[in-house]
Structure formats: C-alpha cells, structure tokens
Motif scaffolding. Sequence first.
Motif, PDB file in Angstrom:
ATOM      1  N   GLN A   1       4.692   2.903   0.120  1.00 26.48           N
ATOM      2  CA  GLN A   1       4.140   1.735  -0.574  1.00 26.48           C
ATOM      3  C   GLN A   1       3.755   0.638   0.421  1.00 26.48           C
ATOM      4  N   LYS A   2       4.533   0.503   1.479  1.00 28.78           N
ATOM      5  CA  LYS A   2       4.246  -0.496   2.514  1.00 28.78           C
ATOM      6  C   LYS A   2       2.916  -0.203   3.201  1.00 28.78           C
ATOM      7  N   VAL A   3       2.688   1.057   3.509  1.00 28.25           N
ATOM      8  CA  VAL A   3       1.422   1.453   4.133  1.00 28.25           C
ATOM      9  C   VAL A   3       0.275   1.285   3.148  1.00 28.25           C
ATOM     10  N   GLN A   4       0.512   1.638   1.882  1.00 30.26           N
ATOM     11  CA  GLN A   4      -0.521   1.488   0.848  1.00 30.26           C
ATOM     12  C   GLN A   4      -0.938   0.023   0.696  1.00 30.26           C
ATOM     13  N   MET A   5       0.025  -0.880   0.720  1.00 33.86           N
ATOM     14  CA  MET A   5      -0.275  -2.305   0.594  1.00 33.86           C
ATOM     15  C   MET A   5      -1.056  -2.822   1.803  1.00 33.86           C
ATOM     16  N   ALA A   6      -0.775  -2.258   2.971  1.00 32.70           N
ATOM     17  CA  ALA A   6      -1.469  -2.685   4.190  1.00 32.70           C
ATOM     18  C   ALA A   6      -2.889  -2.151   4.247  1.00 32.70           C
ATOM     19  N   LEU A   7      -3.115  -1.014   3.582  1.00 33.68           N
ATOM     20  CA  LEU A   7      -4.433  -0.364   3.596  1.00 33.68           C
ATOM     21  C   LEU A   7      -4.881  -0.100   2.162  1.00 33.68           C
ATOM     22  N   PRO A   8      -5.154  -1.155   1.388  1.00 34.19           N
ATOM     23  CA  PRO A   8      -5.415  -1.000  -0.048  1.00 34.19           C
ATOM     24  C   PRO A   8      -6.693  -0.232  -0.368  1.00 34.19           C
ATOM     25  N   HIS A   9      -7.584  -0.098   0.585  1.00 34.77           N
ATOM     26  CA  HIS A   9      -8.841   0.626   0.331  1.00 34.77           C
ATOM     27  C   HIS A   9      -8.659   2.133   0.422  1.00 34.77           C
ATOM     28  N   LEU A  10      -7.449   2.578   0.794  1.00 38.88           N
ATOM     29  CA  LEU A  10      -7.174   4.003   0.920  1.00 38.88           C
ATOM     30  C   LEU A  10      -6.204   4.470  -0.166  1.00 38.88           C
ATOM     31  N   ASN A  11      -6.207   5.754  -0.426  1.00 41.63           N
ATOM     32  CA  ASN A  11      -5.268   6.361  -1.371  1.00 41.63           C
ATOM     33  C   ASN A  11      -4.204   7.091  -0.553  1.00 41.63           C
ATOM     34  N   ILE A  12      -3.043   6.460  -0.407  1.00 37.73           N
ATOM     35  CA  ILE A  12      -1.980   6.986   0.447  1.00 37.73           C
ATOM     36  C   ILE A  12      -1.007   7.814  -0.387  1.00 37.73           C
ATOM     37  N   LYS A  13      -0.791   9.052  -0.002  1.00 38.50           N
ATOM     38  CA  LYS A  13       0.209   9.889  -0.654  1.00 38.50           C
ATOM     39  C   LYS A  13       1.103  10.501   0.411  1.00 38.50           C
ATOM     40  N   SER A  14       2.394  10.375   0.205  1.00 38.41           N
ATOM     41  CA  SER A  14       3.345  10.847   1.210  1.00 38.41           C
ATOM     42  C   SER A  14       3.639  12.333   1.069  1.00 38.41           C
TER      43      SER A  14
END
Length: 231
Positions: free
Chosen positions: A51-64
Amino acid sequence: MKVLMLSSSRKGSEEYLEHARPFITEHIRDITDVLFIPYAGVTIGWDEYTQKVQMALPHLNIKSIHEFTDPIKAVQNANVIFVGGGNTFNLLHQLYRHKLTTEIQNQIKLGIPFVGWSAGSNICGASIRTTNDMPIVQPISFNALNLVPFQINPHYTDYQPPGYNGESRAQRIQEFCELNPNIPVIGIREGGALLLQDTSLVLVGELDGVIFKGKSQITIKPKQSLDGYLC
C-alpha cells in the motif's frame, strides 16, 4: 535487459519514492500493471508495504507477489517487476525459499523491466556481500541475481559522524576488496541509480558514485558510461 537499480527510496527529506518517480516512469514507459516483491520488509507487513508503494506511485496498479497462490507463475506473467528495500538477507532468503531467483533472471533476460531500490538493487549484483544490512536470517547462498557482474553498495556515503570510532563505509568495502581484489564494488549515493539497458550501463541522478577495486578508489560522474564493468 532493462534494469533500474536505485540507491534508496528517499533522497534527503523528500517523500517516499518522490525522487525516483521520473526515473521509474521513463524506465517502464506505458506499463501500468506492476508485480511488487516486498520480501525485504521485516518491520513492516507486506500488505502495508504494498500500500505504501501504491500511494507513492498512484498512476500504477501495484500488486504484491504474496497475494498470489503461485509466486512462480506470478513472476512468469509479470509485465514489470519491482523489488523494494529493507533487509537484503531476508529478501534473498525469501527469493530462494520460493524458488524465484532463476525465474526473475529469466524474465529480465527476456526484456521484462526491473526496478529495485536499496535491498532490491543489492540483489542485482553478483552477491549480497556488500550490503549494509545485518544478517538477521541466513539464506542458502549469498549469490544474488547476477544481472551485473560486480558488487553494489546502495546508500553509499562518505559521512563519518564526529566522535564515531567504527569503520567508515569505504573501509568496510575495502575489506571486501582486500579479499576479492578482482571484483569491483560500485557505491551509489542516495538519489542516484545505475541504469542497465542491454549492454549499456550508466550512473543516473545528480551525485557522483564511487568504484572500488583492489586498492583503488575512483569517482564516477552522472551519465558516465560504465559499459566496461559489464565484462
């Protein structure tokens, strides 16, 4: 290969991944679906880390990767792979535990872009023997992804606190070089990164880097070609 090896997730007092955002955007271009590997996180839960990475890069769809039932297939199907910082020993331990090292290597060799920061960059070298981290867990090997045939030292600094009597970062690296005189170690300062594109390697960012080899220590400049260190 397309590999971005960031020294750190922060530069000075900037927000998380703020300085890295332009590097990352240019590196992955129009890719938006990201497979994130949070295994270096120890004092932060992997859900929270993602979630921390997602918030830093909101234009991307981050899935762990920990959200997938089959981590190997997750790597095989990835469009781009991000590996975050934390403890390098735990990161490598988990990669070996899940049998992912070879799969990640294969994907990168096929041209899948890779972005790592701190520990995530450290594993791009031949081994993790020049990490700054404590060995809080013992991986089955110190051998890393070997995407580049040298050692990496993220967060490199010349700073020595007044009154501090321990070894400096340069002295610790020199110990490695004393026993491994033919293996270069590239120190990347916070805010900088190494960028590998096929057979081209350059230092990006605003600050100089340092290369240690044997008893020598040389300064490298931003945008300087380091192709010779890929041999």
